[in-house]
Write a protein that holds these residues in place. Structure first.
Motif, PDB file in Angstrom:
ATOM      1  N   GLY A 184     -45.598 -47.586 -27.333  1.00 26.66           N
ATOM      2  CA  GLY A 184     -45.042 -46.650 -27.322  1.00 26.66           C
ATOM      3  C   GLY A 184     -45.576 -45.840 -25.999  1.00 26.66           C
ATOM      4  O   GLY A 184     -46.563 -46.086 -25.057  1.00 26.66           O
ATOM      5  N   PRO A 185     -45.921 -44.550 -25.337  1.00 28.95           N
ATOM      6  CA  PRO A 185     -46.327 -43.909 -24.728  1.00 28.95           C
ATOM      7  C   PRO A 185     -47.722 -43.989 -25.131  1.00 28.95           C
ATOM      8  O   PRO A 185     -48.054 -43.534 -26.267  1.00 28.95           O
ATOM      9  CB  PRO A 185     -45.696 -42.403 -24.377  1.00 28.95           C
ATOM     10  CG  PRO A 185     -44.466 -42.870 -25.221  1.00 28.95           C
ATOM     11  CD  PRO A 185     -44.286 -44.166 -25.683  1.00 28.95           C
ATOM     12  N   GLU A 199     -45.722 -32.021 -17.295  1.00 28.09           N
ATOM     13  CA  GLU A 199     -44.245 -31.859 -17.801  1.00 28.09           C
ATOM     14  C   GLU A 199     -43.639 -32.422 -18.578  1.00 28.09           C
ATOM     15  O   GLU A 199     -42.801 -32.419 -19.399  1.00 28.09           O
ATOM     16  CB  GLU A 199     -43.334 -30.515 -17.016  1.00 28.09           C
ATOM     17  CG  GLU A 199     -44.078 -29.417 -16.272  1.00 28.09           C
ATOM     18  CD  GLU A 199     -45.315 -29.685 -15.169  1.00 28.09           C
ATOM     19  OE1 GLU A 199     -44.669 -30.266 -14.723  1.00 28.09           O
ATOM     20  OE2 GLU A 199     -45.463 -28.214 -14.846  1.00 28.09           O
ATOM     21  N   ARG A 200     -43.080 -34.085 -16.955  1.00 27.72           N
ATOM     22  CA  ARG A 200     -42.009 -34.974 -18.136  1.00 27.72           C
ATOM     23  C   ARG A 200     -43.444 -35.524 -18.902  1.00 27.72           C
ATOM     24  O   ARG A 200     -42.850 -35.570 -20.013  1.00 27.72           O
ATOM     25  CB  ARG A 200     -42.611 -35.826 -16.448  1.00 27.72           C
ATOM     26  CG  ARG A 200     -41.178 -35.307 -15.471  1.00 27.72           C
ATOM     27  CD  ARG A 200     -41.107 -36.465 -14.721  1.00 27.72           C
ATOM     28  NE  ARG A 200     -40.439 -35.209 -13.194  1.00 27.72           N
ATOM     29  CZ  ARG A 200     -39.626 -35.878 -12.302  1.00 27.72           C
ATOM     30  NH1 ARG A 200     -40.599 -36.866 -11.779  1.00 27.72           N
ATOM     31  NH2 ARG A 200     -38.812 -35.284 -11.515  1.00 27.72           N
ATOM     32  N   LYS A 201     -44.357 -35.740 -18.510  1.00 28.14           N
ATOM     33  CA  LYS A 201     -44.927 -36.419 -20.276  1.00 28.14           C
ATOM     34  C   LYS A 201     -44.925 -35.945 -20.857  1.00 28.14           C
ATOM     35  O   LYS A 201     -45.326 -36.225 -22.105  1.00 28.14           O
ATOM     36  CB  LYS A 201     -46.970 -36.369 -19.014  1.00 28.14           C
ATOM     37  CG  LYS A 201     -47.959 -37.685 -19.966  1.00 28.14           C
ATOM     38  CD  LYS A 201     -49.690 -36.709 -19.376  1.00 28.14           C
ATOM     39  CE  LYS A 201     -50.396 -38.324 -20.463  1.00 28.14           C
ATOM     40  NZ  LYS A 201     -51.706 -38.115 -20.164  1.00 28.14           N
ATOM     41  N   ALA A 202     -45.264 -34.156 -20.939  1.00 26.15           N
ATOM     42  CA  ALA A 202     -45.154 -33.801 -22.250  1.00 26.15           C
ATOM     43  C   ALA A 202     -43.930 -33.932 -23.344  1.00 26.15           C
ATOM     44  O   ALA A 202     -43.814 -34.483 -24.310  1.00 26.15           O
ATOM     45  CB  ALA A 202     -45.889 -32.710 -22.453  1.00 26.15           C
ATOM     46  N   GLY A 203     -43.107 -34.029 -22.095  1.00 24.04           N
ATOM     47  CA  GLY A 203     -41.818 -34.073 -22.753  1.00 24.04           C
ATOM     48  C   GLY A 203     -41.141 -35.647 -23.230  1.00 24.04           C
ATOM     49  O   GLY A 203     -40.828 -35.503 -24.619  1.00 24.04           O
ATOM     50  N   LEU A 204     -41.707 -36.731 -22.614  1.00 25.67           N
ATOM     51  CA  LEU A 204     -41.770 -37.754 -23.305  1.00 25.67           C
ATOM     52  C   LEU A 204     -42.689 -37.895 -24.796  1.00 25.67           C
ATOM     53  O   LEU A 204     -42.162 -38.906 -25.601  1.00 25.67           O
ATOM     54  CB  LEU A 204     -42.580 -38.790 -22.252  1.00 25.67           C
ATOM     55  CG  LEU A 204     -42.623 -40.314 -22.263  1.00 25.67           C
ATOM     56  CD1 LEU A 204     -40.775 -40.780 -22.340  1.00 25.67           C
ATOM     57  CD2 LEU A 204     -42.980 -41.316 -21.885  1.00 25.67           C
ATOM     58  N   ILE A 205     -43.706 -38.098 -24.483  1.00 25.28           N
ATOM     59  CA  ILE A 205     -44.650 -36.579 -26.280  1.00 25.28           C
ATOM     60  C   ILE A 205     -43.804 -36.510 -27.246  1.00 25.28           C
ATOM     61  O   ILE A 205     -43.625 -36.681 -28.096  1.00 25.28           O
ATOM     62  CB  ILE A 205     -46.000 -36.169 -25.507  1.00 25.28           C
ATOM     63  CG1 ILE A 205     -46.999 -37.487 -24.138  1.00 25.28           C
ATOM     64  CG2 ILE A 205     -46.504 -36.267 -26.836  1.00 25.28           C
ATOM     65  CD1 ILE A 205     -48.400 -37.120 -24.521  1.00 25.28           C
ATOM     66  N   ALA A 206     -43.055 -35.381 -26.649  1.00 22.87           N
ATOM     67  CA  ALA A 206     -42.601 -34.956 -27.221  1.00 22.87           C
ATOM     68  C   ALA A 206     -41.093 -35.561 -28.233  1.00 22.87           C
ATOM     69  O   ALA A 206     -40.800 -34.755 -29.548  1.00 22.87           O
ATOM     70  CB  ALA A 206     -41.836 -33.502 -27.134  1.00 22.87           C
ATOM     71  N   LEU A 210     -45.159 -38.896 -34.204  1.00 17.92           N
ATOM     72  CA  LEU A 210     -46.140 -38.516 -34.519  1.00 17.92           C
ATOM     73  C   LEU A 210     -46.547 -36.991 -33.519  1.00 17.92           C
ATOM     74  O   LEU A 210     -47.698 -37.014 -33.667  1.00 17.92           O
ATOM     75  CB  LEU A 210     -46.988 -39.411 -34.441  1.00 17.92           C
ATOM     76  CG  LEU A 210     -46.822 -41.191 -35.759  1.00 17.92           C
ATOM     77  CD1 LEU A 210     -48.485 -41.791 -35.617  1.00 17.92           C
ATOM     78  CD2 LEU A 210     -47.213 -40.041 -36.936  1.00 17.92           C
ATOM     79  N   ARG A 211     -45.995 -37.469 -32.554  1.00 21.58           N
ATOM     80  CA  ARG A 211     -46.047 -35.997 -31.769  1.00 21.58           C
ATOM     81  C   ARG A 211     -47.246 -36.403 -30.993  1.00 21.58           C
ATOM     82  O   ARG A 211     -48.215 -35.161 -30.485  1.00 21.58           O
ATOM     83  CB  ARG A 211     -45.993 -34.754 -32.504  1.00 21.58           C
ATOM     84  CG  ARG A 211     -45.184 -33.971 -32.928  1.00 21.58           C
ATOM     85  CD  ARG A 211     -44.538 -33.891 -32.147  1.00 21.58           C
ATOM     86  NE  ARG A 211     -42.941 -32.830 -32.320  1.00 21.58           N
ATOM     87  CZ  ARG A 211     -41.439 -33.462 -32.884  1.00 21.58           C
ATOM     88  NH1 ARG A 211     -41.567 -34.456 -32.228  1.00 21.58           N
ATOM     89  NH2 ARG A 211     -40.976 -32.840 -32.853  1.00 21.58           N
ATOM     90  N   ARG A 212     -47.687 -37.422 -30.870  1.00 20.09           N
ATOM     91  CA  ARG A 212     -49.191 -37.718 -29.298  1.00 20.09           C
ATOM     92  C   ARG A 212     -48.397 -38.874 -29.230  1.00 20.09           C
ATOM     93  O   ARG A 212     -48.154 -40.220 -29.451  1.00 20.09           O
ATOM     94  CB  ARG A 212     -49.444 -37.096 -30.007  1.00 20.09           C
ATOM     95  CG  ARG A 212     -50.542 -38.649 -31.258  1.00 20.09           C
ATOM     96  CD  ARG A 212     -51.688 -38.860 -31.723  1.00 20.09           C
ATOM     97  NE  ARG A 212     -52.339 -39.630 -33.062  1.00 20.09           N
ATOM     98  CZ  ARG A 212     -52.324 -40.801 -32.337  1.00 20.09           C
ATOM     99  NH1 ARG A 212     -52.753 -40.973 -31.578  1.00 20.09           N
ATOM    100  NH2 ARG A 212     -52.514 -41.757 -33.713  1.00 20.09           N
ATOM    101  N   ALA A 213     -49.393 -39.035 -28.101  1.00 23.01           N
ATOM    102  CA  ALA A 213     -49.914 -40.446 -27.262  1.00 23.01           C
ATOM    103  C   ALA A 213     -50.342 -41.347 -28.033  1.00 23.01           C
ATOM    104  O   ALA A 213     -51.397 -40.800 -29.225  1.00 23.01           O
ATOM    105  CB  ALA A 213     -49.849 -40.797 -26.119  1.00 23.01           C
ATOM    106  N   GLY A 214     -50.413 -42.416 -27.940  1.00 23.98           N
ATOM    107  CA  GLY A 214     -51.542 -43.889 -28.411  1.00 23.98           C
ATOM    108  C   GLY A 214     -52.610 -43.401 -27.367  1.00 23.98           C
ATOM    109  O   GLY A 214     -52.660 -42.585 -26.179  1.00 23.98           O
ATOM    110  N   LYS A 215     -53.815 -43.942 -28.066  1.00 20.10           N
ATOM    111  CA  LYS A 215     -54.819 -44.056 -27.655  1.00 20.10           C
ATOM    112  C   LYS A 215     -55.075 -45.500 -27.518  1.00 20.10           C
ATOM    113  O   LYS A 215     -54.500 -46.329 -27.895  1.00 20.10           O
ATOM    114  CB  LYS A 215     -55.446 -43.577 -28.364  1.00 20.10           C
ATOM    115  CG  LYS A 215     -55.859 -42.349 -29.302  1.00 20.10           C
ATOM    116  CD  LYS A 215     -56.520 -42.091 -30.232  1.00 20.10           C
ATOM    117  CE  LYS A 215     -56.657 -40.537 -30.737  1.00 20.10           C
ATOM    118  NZ  LYS A 215     -57.686 -40.451 -31.371  1.00 20.10           N
TER     119      LYS A 215
END
Length: 248
Positions: A184-185, A199-206, A210-215
């Motif tokens: 995923g992201p 803003e778009r990045k935050a929207g995608l992560i929302a 799990l409410r976060r991007a992967g590492k």
């Protein structure tokens, strides 16, 4: 994985770089490939500082001569090929489908699809003759669903998953496994480019449960598992690593 020989395409940044470091820490011998010699030399220094034998091989996965040479040079240097990670990829040119052109198609598919095809072709050439080996391709959550303004990227990752399954069926008789991870992201420069703004990045992560991007390191751990003997009965599978994004 001590002494295993691992080849990683697109190994200079993001998931590829994290994967190279992870294999090095496990005692593998690592060939990393990419198109930037200076960055490649710097990564090799880091890998060797971890105690690993490591080499950088300049290669463009869109060029079959480069791919053939990268595989053959790895085998010449280390004696065999235990694991290949086909990570090189591009987000292409996002935008509405009606604005895509043959040029934007080629910009995406030449790397994401032709590149994976050529890598599989030459990695399997070696592994099937050996009678062993494990290949892990890098797909995407978008390899199994659609997304607006990302038609070519989505289509290219669907193709990667098709190549993975077909390659697995052809290679199984030789004792070679072929799988893919579908991230995923993930917090990489590619995600920043793809989303284009915070803003778009935050929207995608929302939209991730799990409410976060992967590492990148989390994806590397999944790749190590699929490559390892712990996954010895897994082939032809696409493993989603996406924080629950495709759970519903």
């Amino acid at each position: 994985m001590v002494g295993w020989v691992v080849l990683i395409t697109g190994g200079l940044t993001g998931i590829g770089r994290a994967t190279a470091l992870a294999f090095a820490r496990e005692g593998a011998m690592v060939s990393v490939t990419g198109r930037r010699a200076e960055a490649g030399a710097e990564l090799v220094r880091e890998l060797r500082a971890l105690g690993a034998e490591a080499e950088f091989i300049g290669a463009d996965v869109r060029n079959e001569n480069d791919v053939r040479a990268m595989v053959d040079n790895t085998v010449a240097r280390f004696g065999r090929l235990d694991v290949a990670v086909n990570n090189a990829g591009t987000e292409g040119v996002p935008g509405p489908l009606t604005e895509q052109t043959p040029e934007t198609y080629a910009a995406t598919f030449d790397t994401n699809v032709l590149g994976v095809l050529l890598c599989l072709k030459h990695e399997l050439r070696v592994m099937e003759a050996q009678g062993f080996g494990s290949i892990v391709n890098v797909s995407s959550t978008m390899g199994s669903r659609g997304a607006p303004n990302a038609s070519l990227y989505v289509a290219s990752k669907h193709a990667v998953e098709g190549l993975t399954k077909s390659g697995a069926l052809e290679a199984a008789i030789f004792g070679v496994r072929v799988n893919a991870i579908a991230p995923g992201p993930v917090d990489t420069a590619m995600l920043d480019r793809f989303t284009g703004s915070s803003e778009r990045k935050a929207g995608l992560i929302a939209g991730i449960p799990l409410r976060r991007a992967g590492k990148p390191e989390e994806l590397a751990d999944s790749i190590l598992f699929l490559a390892s003997d712990k996954a010895s009965f897994i082939t032809g599978q696409i493993i989603s690593v996406n924080g629950g994004k495709t759970a519903s």
